[in-house]
Design a protein around this motif. Structure first.
Motif, PDB file in Angstrom:
ATOM      1  N   ARG A   1      35.003  -9.157  -0.685  1.00  0.00           N
ATOM      2  CA  ARG A   1      34.437  -9.257  -2.171  1.00  0.00           C
ATOM      3  C   ARG A   1      32.940  -9.250  -2.077  1.00  0.00           C
ATOM      4  O   ARG A   1      32.503  -9.999  -1.398  1.00  0.00           O
ATOM      5  CB  ARG A   1      34.894 -10.450  -2.706  1.00  0.00           C
TER       6      ARG A   1
ATOM      7  N   PHE B   1      28.874  -8.662  -3.905  1.00  0.00           N
ATOM      8  CA  PHE B   1      28.131  -8.655  -4.915  1.00  0.00           C
ATOM      9  C   PHE B   1      26.832  -7.726  -4.580  1.00  0.00           C
ATOM     10  O   PHE B   1      26.189  -7.729  -3.652  1.00  0.00           O
ATOM     11  CB  PHE B   1      27.343 -10.161  -5.244  1.00  0.00           C
TER      12      PHE B   1
ATOM     13  N   THR C   1      29.369   1.555  -7.280  1.00  0.00           N
ATOM     14  CA  THR C   1      30.577   0.744  -7.189  1.00  0.00           C
ATOM     15  C   THR C   1      31.723   1.750  -6.600  1.00  0.00           C
ATOM     16  O   THR C   1      32.629   0.923  -6.042  1.00  0.00           O
ATOM     17  CB  THR C   1      30.923   0.385  -8.954  1.00  0.00           C
TER      18      THR C   1
ATOM     19  N   SER D   1      33.668  -4.570  -5.408  1.00  0.00           N
ATOM     20  CA  SER D   1      32.586  -5.110  -6.234  1.00  0.00           C
ATOM     21  C   SER D   1      33.021  -6.326  -7.149  1.00  0.00           C
ATOM     22  O   SER D   1      34.020  -6.232  -7.978  1.00  0.00           O
ATOM     23  CB  SER D   1      31.794  -4.113  -6.885  1.00  0.00           C
ATOM     24  N   VAL D   2      32.539  -7.373  -7.240  1.00  0.00           N
ATOM     25  CA  VAL D   2      32.844  -8.561  -8.110  1.00  0.00           C
ATOM     26  C   VAL D   2      32.463  -8.244  -9.429  1.00  0.00           C
ATOM     27  O   VAL D   2      32.899  -8.932 -10.171  1.00  0.00           O
ATOM     28  CB  VAL D   2      32.378  -9.936  -7.739  1.00  0.00           C
ATOM     29  N   THR D   3      31.761  -7.231  -9.732  1.00  0.00           N
ATOM     30  CA  THR D   3      31.001  -6.837 -10.933  1.00  0.00           C
ATOM     31  C   THR D   3      31.518  -5.642 -11.413  1.00  0.00           C
ATOM     32  O   THR D   3      31.017  -4.997 -12.331  1.00  0.00           O
ATOM     33  CB  THR D   3      29.416  -7.014 -10.987  1.00  0.00           C
TER      34      THR D   3
ATOM     35  N   SER E   1      27.431 -16.601 -14.352  1.00  0.00           N
ATOM     36  CA  SER E   1      28.220 -15.583 -13.671  1.00  0.00           C
ATOM     37  C   SER E   1      28.206 -15.314 -12.226  1.00  0.00           C
ATOM     38  O   SER E   1      29.093 -15.283 -11.627  1.00  0.00           O
ATOM     39  CB  SER E   1      28.221 -14.353 -14.546  1.00  0.00           C
TER      40      SER E   1
ATOM     41  N   ALA F   1      30.734 -16.193  -9.036  1.00  0.00           N
ATOM     42  CA  ALA F   1      31.537 -14.976  -8.744  1.00  0.00           C
ATOM     43  C   ALA F   1      31.828 -15.302  -7.138  1.00  0.00           C
ATOM     44  O   ALA F   1      32.820 -14.612  -6.818  1.00  0.00           O
ATOM     45  CB  ALA F   1      30.238 -13.738  -8.511  1.00  0.00           C
ATOM     46  N   LYS F   2      31.233 -16.175  -6.424  1.00  0.00           N
ATOM     47  CA  LYS F   2      31.501 -16.483  -4.902  1.00  0.00           C
ATOM     48  C   LYS F   2      31.748 -15.412  -4.125  1.00  0.00           C
ATOM     49  O   LYS F   2      32.751 -15.164  -3.617  1.00  0.00           O
ATOM     50  CB  LYS F   2      32.598 -17.378  -5.013  1.00  0.00           C
ATOM     51  N   PRO F   3      30.906 -14.368  -3.881  1.00  0.00           N
ATOM     52  CA  PRO F   3      31.120 -13.145  -3.274  1.00  0.00           C
ATOM     53  C   PRO F   3      31.034 -13.537  -1.553  1.00  0.00           C
ATOM     54  O   PRO F   3      30.466 -14.614  -1.442  1.00  0.00           O
ATOM     55  CB  PRO F   3      30.027 -12.445  -3.416  1.00  0.00           C
ATOM     56  N   ASP F   4      31.887 -12.869  -0.788  1.00  0.00           N
ATOM     57  CA  ASP F   4      32.048 -13.076   0.301  1.00  0.00           C
ATOM     58  C   ASP F   4      30.891 -12.247   1.364  1.00  0.00           C
ATOM     59  O   ASP F   4      30.522 -12.482   2.347  1.00  0.00           O
ATOM     60  CB  ASP F   4      33.372 -12.484   0.969  1.00  0.00           C
TER      61      ASP F   4
ATOM     62  N   SER G   1      26.499 -19.253  -2.197  1.00  0.00           N
ATOM     63  CA  SER G   1      27.763 -18.534  -2.204  1.00  0.00           C
ATOM     64  C   SER G   1      28.088 -18.493  -0.746  1.00  0.00           C
ATOM     65  O   SER G   1      27.591 -18.536  -0.026  1.00  0.00           O
ATOM     66  CB  SER G   1      27.276 -17.079  -2.672  1.00  0.00           C
TER      67      SER G   1
END
Length: 254
Positions: free
Chosen positions: A137, A139, A157, A167-169, A183, A187-190, A214
Motif C-alpha cells: 500500500r 502513498f 497510479t 495507491s491508497v489514493t 485523509s 491512509a496509513k501507507p506501508d 505512518s
C-alpha cells in the motif's frame, strides 16, 4: 512534417526517442531531456507558452498535452492553419499509444513501433517479477506543502499498480488532487514514494507532516525516485516503473 513545436517535456522526449529531434524548432523552458532539447528555441513554459513566438517559428505541427489546459490556445493555432496534436495519457498503454501516434505523424512509425516493443518488454518483465509478491500500500507524495498526490487519472497510479503496489489514493477523482492532512493520517501507507531529484532538484524531499507517523516512516520504507521518470508520461516512465518496483519489492529482483 519538418517543423514541429512541442509544448510539454514528455512530448519533446518522445520526438527525440522516435528519431525526429532534428525537426523540433521550438519547445518549452521545462524541456531539458535529452540535452539537445535545451538548445532549441523556447516558446515559454508549459502552462504559458507564447502564441506569437510559436507562430513566428512557422511550425507545421504543434504537440500539446491537455494537462497544460490549452484548449483555447489550440483553437488559435488551428485558426492559423497549424496542425495540433493533443495527447494526455492516463496509463502506460496511453503512453505507448502516444509514442506510436507521434511516430506516425512524423514519418517515424517503424522506429516508434520498435521503441514501444522494447518498452513493453521491460514493463512485462517488471510485472512478471512482482506477480508472485503481495502488493504494498503506497502513498505517492507529489508535494508536501500543500499536500498533493496522484489520483485516479494520473498515469503514475497505473505505474504503481504495475510495480506491485496499490495507491491508497487510486480512487480519488482527478489526476493530481490536493489531499487533506486528515485523509493522509488515516491512509496509513506501508510505503511512500517521493518523486524528487530530477528537474525539481531536492524539492519534495521532505515527508508531509501528516504522514510522519505512518507505518511507511516507522519501517523506513520511504523511497526517493527521479521525478522526471514518474511525472512525465514518455519513454522514461519505464525507468520509473523499474526503479519503483525494485524499491518496493527488492525480493522480486534477486
Amino acid at each position: 512534417m519538418d517543423r514541429v513545436v512541442s509544448l510539454a517535456p514528455n512530448l519533446t522526449e518522445i520526438v527525440f526517442a522516435v528519431g525526429a529531434g532534428d525537426r523540433l524548432v521550438g519547445d518549452t523552458t521545462y524541456c531539458d531531456f535529452p540535452a539537445e532539447a535545451k538548445a532549441i528555441a523556447k516558446v515559454g513554459d508549459t502552462l504559458h507558452p507564447s502564441l506569437e513566438r510559436i507562430i513566428a517559428l512557422k511550425p507545421q505541427l504543434v504537440l500539446v498535452s491537455t494537462a497544460s489546459q490549452l484548449e483555447v490556445f489550440t483553437h488559435e493555432l488551428e485558426n492559423q492553419r497549424i496542425a495540433v496534436f493533443v495527447t494526455d495519457p492516463h496509463d502506460l498503454a496511453g503512453v505507448f499509444r502516444s509514442i506510436e501516434q507521434v511516430g506516425q505523424l512524423l514519418g517515424q512509425g517503424e522506429q516508434a513501433k520498435l521503441l514501444v516493443q522494447k518498452l513493453r518488454g521491460r514493463s512485462d518483465a517488471v510485472e512478471t517479477a512482482v506477480s508472485k509478491v503481495s502488493p504494498v500500500r503506497i502513498f505517492y507524495q507529489l508535494s508536501a506543502e500543500p499536500l498533493y498526490t496522484a489520483g485516479r487519472d494520473a498515469f503514475v497510479t497505473d505505474l504503481i499498480r504495475r510495480a506491485g503496489g496499490i495507491s491508497v489514493t487510486a480512487e480519488v477523482s482527478g489526476a493530481w488532487p490536493k489531499y487533506s492532512a486528515e485523509s493522509a493520517l488515516a491512509a496509513k501507507p506501508d510505503a511512500i514514494i517521493l518523486p524528487t531529484g530530477g528537474s525539481m532538484g531536492e524539492g519534495n524531499s521532505t515527508i508531509a507532516e501528516a504522514l510522519r507517523g505512518s507505518p511507511a516512516v516507522k519501517q523506513g520504507r520511504v523511497y526517493k525516485i527521479n521525478d522526471d521518470h514518474l511525472v512525465r508520461p514518455g519513454p522514461r516512465a519505464i525507468d520509473g516503473l523499474e526503479e519503483m518496483a525494485r524499491a518496493i519489492h527488492p525480493e522480486a529482483f534477486k
